[in-house]
Design an enzyme around this catalytic site. Structure first.
Site, short mmCIF file in Angstrom:
data_model
loop_
_atom_site.label_atom_id
_atom_site.label_comp_id
_atom_site.label_asym_id
_atom_site.label_seq_id
_atom_site.Cartn_x
_atom_site.Cartn_y
_atom_site.Cartn_z
N CYS A 129 2.33 -11.08 6.97
CA CYS A 129 1.38 -9.99 7.02
C CYS A 129 1.63 -9.41 5.53
O CYS A 129 0.45 -9.25 4.63
CB CYS A 129 1.99 -8.79 7.86
SG CYS A 129 3.72 -8.36 8.02
N HIS A 242 0.84 -1.57 6.16
CA HIS A 242 1.62 -2.02 5.02
C HIS A 242 0.97 -1.55 3.61
O HIS A 242 -0.38 -1.86 3.36
CB HIS A 242 1.79 -3.59 5.03
CG HIS A 242 3.00 -4.03 5.93
ND1 HIS A 242 3.37 -3.33 7.15
CD2 HIS A 242 3.26 -5.31 6.17
CE1 HIS A 242 4.16 -4.02 7.44
NE2 HIS A 242 4.03 -5.27 7.18
#
Lengths: 338, 338
Positions: A129, A242
């Site tokens: 990710c 994130h």
């Protein structure tokens, strides 16, 4: 239009549920759907297109008759069951790290290296990710102005450690607000009102596994072993997006911030968020639930004449995981290779 | 032992209360204490050494007979009242940014540049919290292995924006947990389960004020205008300790991580936190309430042969503010210049 027999391995996890939701939302050509998980989740019922689907136990036989399987059940389950799926003639899009660095497995972000799909032998790996969110902001520049070195610091959400970790962030926060000590169980340290270095093993060189993934996967995806990357990966008390502070040093002269902004604004999946007057730049709560990676604070690095600084946020469960996997499948269909 | 007539301007703020607590805890030689604040806080009563002290309104006359004043009431109040205090013969230790870059005002971290105190003309500036925490980890190395460039990303606590911001983090978090939308008032954006670029104005070069402080103050404190610094400053949902991911490029060969660790371990005010087996490194909840800046994850930068990476956490209200101010006063006493 052809429709496909699809399986999701790890269907009850945080990423698995996003696979399910995205297949419906994007009107993916699903002929039949098989939801697979460990025996612990067997018998759970999940809705898809208004119909109830019962979760079955993942076995080596689960993939017979399947055209396509999305795996998001952890590295060891991918290593155990993905080869069986491939033997059944199923194309596997694997969200785990099991096959990412295997030279025979393409590691693909469809906006960046779609041509690598041509070489697959049954398994296509979905990158980490943090790597996806980094490269969505770096690759568009790299294609035009080759990058020499990246220094990145991450601000990673709980979702990267799964649904239980997201619940732990909420539960611990409630505990702290009631004046109790937080009780870590998924994470090694308290996450409520705290942060800590990414909870993956630190190797002899001092880098943890998450940082190593960012370094190695970046080189593989961009086909550039000379690209230098260093990363510091940090967990923060955020639910599912994130963020990353990225310093990019170019091989030659750096583009102007305006030129960089223009190239990024034209890249699919990237959205510029830069409102200087309102001090509004990429934030996890704005990236959460959205498909785009948000990019902002693009500026010349005052400490290095060939470098730029920027800040990005992207949904860890979507572009960082399930969305990228679905986009890989969509790209395979577009190429007529599924 | 001589005792001093001491004033605290901004006594009711988050930093002011730490000044008060530290004066007592460190047994600072206080002959008399005057607590000063805006008219809004006038009349509040705060305890010191078991006695109640009533907060008075800050005026130009407040400092008559004072030997020493700690200012932590914001830049505009420092600009307005610090010169009057100096005219009264008071030595001012100013926690605001008002005089930090004034060439006639020393900017001091006592462990790093105590000799700069000799040149003061009544005002001594306490550096920005992020700068202090950065330099506690960088300066010990710089003295032995000169540093060429620093790339730093911060993870800054709410306390840096004051007591009201700390309350806002708690209140918003409660709102979100109850399913309500967070209501920002001190900060421009939601801070609960979110993060955002530091809420200071962004200049034409794309850097915000906090980042600019880290760049300029670092050069002034280390007396090295050639030192290159770039910073990305980010607010995270943490109460009172700042963390920083620091990439340090040296002019010559980088020290080994072990050599760097040894030098840092021997530096006063620094504590190494590096338990690889337990994945335990500096964390804000461990730095909070402590005097030390915690340093860990010291490793060779895999992307640059002359660079090291490290991660630090330090209490923003203590070493980042009040403790450093008290240490400046203690150093003045040690030198016989107070």
């Amino acid at each position: 239009m052809k429709a496909y027999h699809v399986a999701i391995a790890g269907a009850t996890g945080a990423v698995g549920k996003e696979f399910l939701r995205l297949l419906e939302e994007r009107n993916f050509p699903v002929a039949s759907l098989r939801l697979l998980a460990s025996s612990r989740s067997e018998g759970q019922v999940l809705p898809f297109r208004g119909e109830a689907h019962t979760v079955e136990r993942l076995t080596e036989q689960s993939f017979q008759g399947c055209d396509l399987a999305f795996f998001s059940a952890g590295g060891s389950r991918s290593r155990e069951y993905a080869p069986a799926a491939v033997r059944s003639g199923t194309v596997v899009i694997d969200n785990s790290s099991a096959f990412r660095m295997d030279p025979q497995t393409p590691l693909v972000i469809p906006e960046i290296n779609p041509d690598d799909l041509a070489e697959h032998r049954g398994i296509i790996a979905n990158p980490n990710c943090s790597t996806i969110i980094l490269l969505m902001a770096v690759a568009p520049l790299h294609f035009k102005w080759p990058v020499r070195r990246i220094v990145v610091s991450t601000y990673q959400a709980a979702s990267g450690a799964g649904a239980a970790a997201m619940r732990e962030l909420i539960t611990q926060t409630e505990q702290v607000l009631r004046g109790n000590l937080p009780e870590p169980s998924v994470f090694p340290h308290p996450i409520a009102f705290n942060l800590f270095l990414h909870n993956s093993a630190v190797g002899p060189d001092g880098y943890n596994e998450e940082e190593r993934k960012m370094i190695l996967e970046t080189r593989k995806i961009l086909h550039d072993d000379a690209l230098q990357v260093t990363a510091t990966c940090v967990r923060v008390p955020v639910l599912r997006a994130h963020s990353e502070a990225i310093n990019i040093e170019f091989r030659n002269a750096a583009p102007s911030p305006d030129d960089a902004r223009q190239v990024l604004a034209g890249f699919p999946g990237v959205r510029i968020v830069e409102d200087v007057a309102k001090n509004r730049f990429p934030m996890p709560i704005e990236a959460s639930g959205g498909n785009d990676v948000l990019v902002g604070r693009i500026r010349r690095d005052l400490s290095h004449e060939r470098a730029l600084e920027m800040f990005v946020s992207g949904d860890q469960l979507l572009k960082g995981a399930a969305l990228n996997g679905i986009q890989i499948a969509e790209e395979l269909i577009r190429r007529g290779s599924l």
